[in-house]
Design a protein around this motif. Structure first.
Motif, PDB file in Angstrom:
ATOM      1  N   UNK A 137       0.724  -1.186  -0.039  1.00 49.10           N
ATOM      2  CA  UNK A 137      -0.102  -0.049   0.008  1.00 49.10           C
ATOM      3  C   UNK A 137       0.899   1.266   0.121  1.00 49.10           C
ATOM      4  N   UNK A 138       0.057   2.516   0.243  1.00 49.89           N
ATOM      5  CA  UNK A 138       0.839   3.459   0.084  1.00 49.89           C
ATOM      6  C   UNK A 138       0.356   4.703   1.203  1.00 49.89           C
ATOM      7  N   UNK A 139       1.158   5.511   1.411  1.00 48.35           N
ATOM      8  CA  UNK A 139       0.665   6.714   2.392  1.00 48.35           C
ATOM      9  C   UNK A 139       1.966   7.526   2.393  1.00 48.35           C
ATOM     10  N   UNK A 140       1.637   8.632   3.341  1.00 48.71           N
ATOM     11  CA  UNK A 140       2.639   9.776   3.419  1.00 48.71           C
ATOM     12  C   UNK A 140       3.872   9.098   3.908  1.00 48.71           C
ATOM     13  N   UNK A 141       5.170  10.051   3.822  1.00 46.10           N
ATOM     14  CA  UNK A 141       6.372   9.627   4.244  1.00 46.10           C
ATOM     15  C   UNK A 141       6.577   9.596   5.883  1.00 46.10           C
ATOM     16  N   UNK A 142       5.620  10.672   6.544  1.00 47.22           N
ATOM     17  CA  UNK A 142       5.995  10.640   7.855  1.00 47.22           C
ATOM     18  C   UNK A 142       5.548   9.459   8.608  1.00 47.22           C
ATOM     19  N   UNK A 143       6.398   9.032   9.513  1.00 49.78           N
ATOM     20  CA  UNK A 143       6.290   7.555  10.155  1.00 49.78           C
ATOM     21  C   UNK A 143       5.147   7.828  11.319  1.00 49.78           C
ATOM     22  N   UNK A 144       4.555   6.723  11.271  1.00 46.77           N
ATOM     23  CA  UNK A 144       3.414   6.689  12.246  1.00 46.77           C
ATOM     24  C   UNK A 144       3.592   5.216  13.152  1.00 46.77           C
ATOM     25  N   UNK A 145       2.610   5.347  14.193  1.00 43.04           N
ATOM     26  CA  UNK A 145       2.909   3.927  15.022  1.00 43.04           C
ATOM     27  C   UNK A 145       2.529   2.912  14.391  1.00 43.04           C
ATOM     28  N   UNK A 146       1.507   2.757  13.264  1.00 41.30           N
ATOM     29  CA  UNK A 146       1.090   1.448  12.606  1.00 41.30           C
ATOM     30  C   UNK A 146       2.096   1.241  11.613  1.00 41.30           C
ATOM     31  N   UNK A 147       3.157   1.912  11.246  1.00 48.80           N
ATOM     32  CA  UNK A 147       4.077   1.464  10.122  1.00 48.80           C
ATOM     33  C   UNK A 147       4.979   0.315  10.617  1.00 48.80           C
ATOM     34  N   UNK A 148       5.509   0.473  11.678  1.00 50.77           N
ATOM     35  CA  UNK A 148       6.320  -0.647  12.098  1.00 50.77           C
ATOM     36  C   UNK A 148       5.849  -2.043  12.051  1.00 50.77           C
ATOM     37  N   UNK A 149       4.613  -2.349  12.734  1.00 49.00           N
ATOM     38  CA  UNK A 149       3.790  -3.491  12.628  1.00 49.00           C
ATOM     39  C   UNK A 149       3.764  -3.971  11.301  1.00 49.00           C
ATOM     40  N   UNK A 150       3.049  -3.039  10.342  1.00 50.32           N
ATOM     41  CA  UNK A 150       3.404  -3.667   8.820  1.00 50.32           C
ATOM     42  C   UNK A 150       4.293  -3.930   8.397  1.00 50.32           C
ATOM     43  N   UNK A 151       5.676  -3.328   8.413  1.00 52.63           N
ATOM     44  CA  UNK A 151       6.755  -3.774   7.791  1.00 52.63           C
ATOM     45  C   UNK A 151       7.206  -4.827   8.351  1.00 52.63           C
ATOM     46  N   UNK A 152       7.001  -5.183   9.761  1.00 49.58           N
ATOM     47  CA  UNK A 152       7.806  -6.348  10.276  1.00 49.58           C
ATOM     48  C   UNK A 152       7.106  -7.684   9.735  1.00 49.58           C
ATOM     49  N   UNK A 153       5.893  -7.681   9.347  1.00 47.89           N
ATOM     50  CA  UNK A 153       5.337  -8.841   8.580  1.00 47.89           C
ATOM     51  C   UNK A 153       5.558  -8.608   7.286  1.00 47.89           C
ATOM     52  N   UNK A 154       6.155  -7.745   6.410  1.00 50.38           N
ATOM     53  CA  UNK A 154       6.440  -8.070   5.205  1.00 50.38           C
ATOM     54  C   UNK A 154       5.890  -7.190   4.202  1.00 50.38           C
ATOM     55  N   UNK A 155       4.955  -6.427   4.807  1.00 48.96           N
ATOM     56  CA  UNK A 155       4.123  -5.244   3.991  1.00 48.96           C
ATOM     57  C   UNK A 155       4.897  -4.172   3.529  1.00 48.96           C
ATOM     58  N   UNK A 156       4.835  -3.876   2.075  1.00 49.59           N
ATOM     59  CA  UNK A 156       5.552  -2.950   1.612  1.00 49.59           C
ATOM     60  C   UNK A 156       4.783  -1.783   1.621  1.00 49.59           C
ATOM     61  N   UNK A 157       5.241  -0.535   1.982  1.00 48.30           N
ATOM     62  CA  UNK A 157       4.540   0.706   2.011  1.00 48.30           C
ATOM     63  C   UNK A 157       5.400   1.799   1.208  1.00 48.30           C
TER      64      UNK A 157
END
Length: 436
Positions: A32-52
């Motif tokens: 998926x896509x989103x703004x570049x600013x880091x959010x608290x939801x970002x880490x858990x998504x990336x840890x399971x291999x979901x590309x942002x």
């Protein structure tokens, strides 16, 4: 179940992140896509291999199913490109409804208590059978062979009208989201329409006069502490270690239950969970065991100890939620001073509930008010934080550069409350406290 490829536009949003994790757990390809600013939801998504990705129409590929975040219109470049490519585009509620239809589903609605009740119910049912869940704080879990699906059904902009669950829990009806609903009757009408879409039964808090007015096509079971409630808590004992109470379904005693959660609202949330579980014939001993070992959900009375201070992080941003949080704090910490750092969330909400905010916050021993957190849904307001401070005896304002005034307190409880960026105030205070 056939594996699919999903692309989320606005994947870092709390609900969107939860759904992305569910679909990924089910074995689908998710990005998926989103703004570049880091959010608290970002880490858990990336840890399971979901590309942002950054927003870019070139990210889209043939065969993708595009899920459109609530914050984005059809003119968003990726959404526009998806339609040009002939891709299936689902709104966030439409995508959640696909999960709702696939399993025995329970949707939790209400102005307050959705996240806590969803977390508690999913915890209990997960011990019984495979259970998927969507919690509105960015947490989601999916299982292809699940029996249950537990999810938050958000009333904002009538999003929950996309859902047709087997069961619904309604924790309360309150006038919230004044930028969308006209009045309390408008809110109740939406809840009634949602209730008419439920397939088996609705469980509702019995003390809520607006819930009592609902006219539905399925049975309504009321829960609470009154004689007229179908599911009733009695012989309640509230202590610093938690609460113990007996539960009756009409005249039948179901058992004695203990929770290590705080405040009257936690007892009510537990009653709703017991009611649904009982109707699904879940073993009562399993229910009791799982209620007793549940420790809560993120940003709902989350505790940290730093030096001699107890720091609590809580999402409360409505007068009823603030009252419940302070009630819980008084129960667990009866001998300690309670200090609240409150961030008003949107000008429209503060203006609509100004007096109620004053009354609820006055239950604390000391209140500090931060600048108002402006919403993307509004750009200015006709109310200031000074209007709130005038309604709270002894209150004061606080800024990021004046956090050090909190260092005057010792062996106390400080609650950081709000739905905006209040965690930055908490983090700054913790750093100062650690250096003290």
């Amino acid at each position: 179940m056939t594996k699919k490829s999903y692309y989320f536009v606005g994947i870092k949003g709390t609900g969107m992140a939860s759904l992305a994790r569910i679909l990924n757990d089910q074995g689908n390809h998710v990005e998926g896509s989103d703004i570049e600013k880091k959010t608290f939801t970002q880490g858990p998504l990336e840890r399971v291999g979901i590309k942002i990705h950054n927003f870019d129409p070139a990210n889209l590929k043939d065969g993708m199913i595009v899920i459109q975040g609530n914050a984005f219109g059809d003119d968003q470049p990726e959404i526009k490109r998806a339609h040009e490519m002939g891709l299936t585009v689902l709104s966030y509620p439409e995508a959640v409804e696909e999960q709702v239809a696939r399993y025995t589903s329970i949707g939790i609605a209400g102005a307050h208590g959705k996240t806590s009740t969803t977390g508690l119910l999913s915890h209990v049912l997960h011990a019984v059978a495979p259970t998927g869940y969507l919690i509105g704080d960015g947490v989601g879990h999916g299982e292809p062979d699940a029996r249950f699906f537990v999810f938050e059904a958000d009333e904002y902009r009538d999003h929950f009208l996309a859902y047709h669950p087997d069961y619904a829990i309604m924790t309360n009806i309150d006038f919230d989201h004044p930028d969308y609903f006209k009045d309390i009757d408008d809110v109740r009408a939406s809840f009634e329409q949602y209730g008419k879409q439920v397939k088996k039964a609705v469980f509702a808090w019995g003390d809520d006069e607006n819930l009592r007015k609902l006219k539905l096509d399925v049975p309504i079971y009321y829960y609470g502490t009154g004689d007229k409630d179908d599911f009733r808590a009695a012989n309640i004992q509230r202590k610093p270690s938690g609460s113990t109470f007996d539960v009756y379904f009409r005249d039948k005693k179901l058992g004695t239950f203990t929770i290590h959660l705080y405040g009257e609202h936690s007892i009510l949330n537990s009653l709703a969970v017991i009611a649904v579980s009982y109707m699904e014939k879940v073993d009562l001993e399993v229910i009791a065991d799982e209620l007793a070992n549940f420790s809560g959900v993120k940003r709902r009375f989350s505790e940290t100890d730093v030096a001699d201070m107890k720091i609590i992080d809580d999402y409360a941003h409505h007068p009823s939620e603030i009252k419940a949080t302070l009630d819980a704090a008084r129960q667990k910490f009866p001998d300690r001073k309670i200090i609240t750092v409150f961030q008003p969330h949107t000008y429209s909400r503060l203006a609509a509930y100004l007096d109620d905010f004053g009354k609820s916050l006055s239950r604390a021993d000391k209140v500090f008010v931060t600048p108002i957190f402006g919403s993307i849904r509004e750009h200015s307001g006709n109310v200031s934080r000074m209007d709130l401070e005038d309604r709270i005896p002894g209150s004061a304002n606080i800024e990021m550069d004046s956090i050090k005034q909190l260092l005057d307190y010792h062996n106390a409880v400080i609650i950081f409350m709000g739905a905006g960026d209040i965690p930055k105030y908490e983090d700054a205070y913790k750093k100062l406290l650690a250096q003290r």
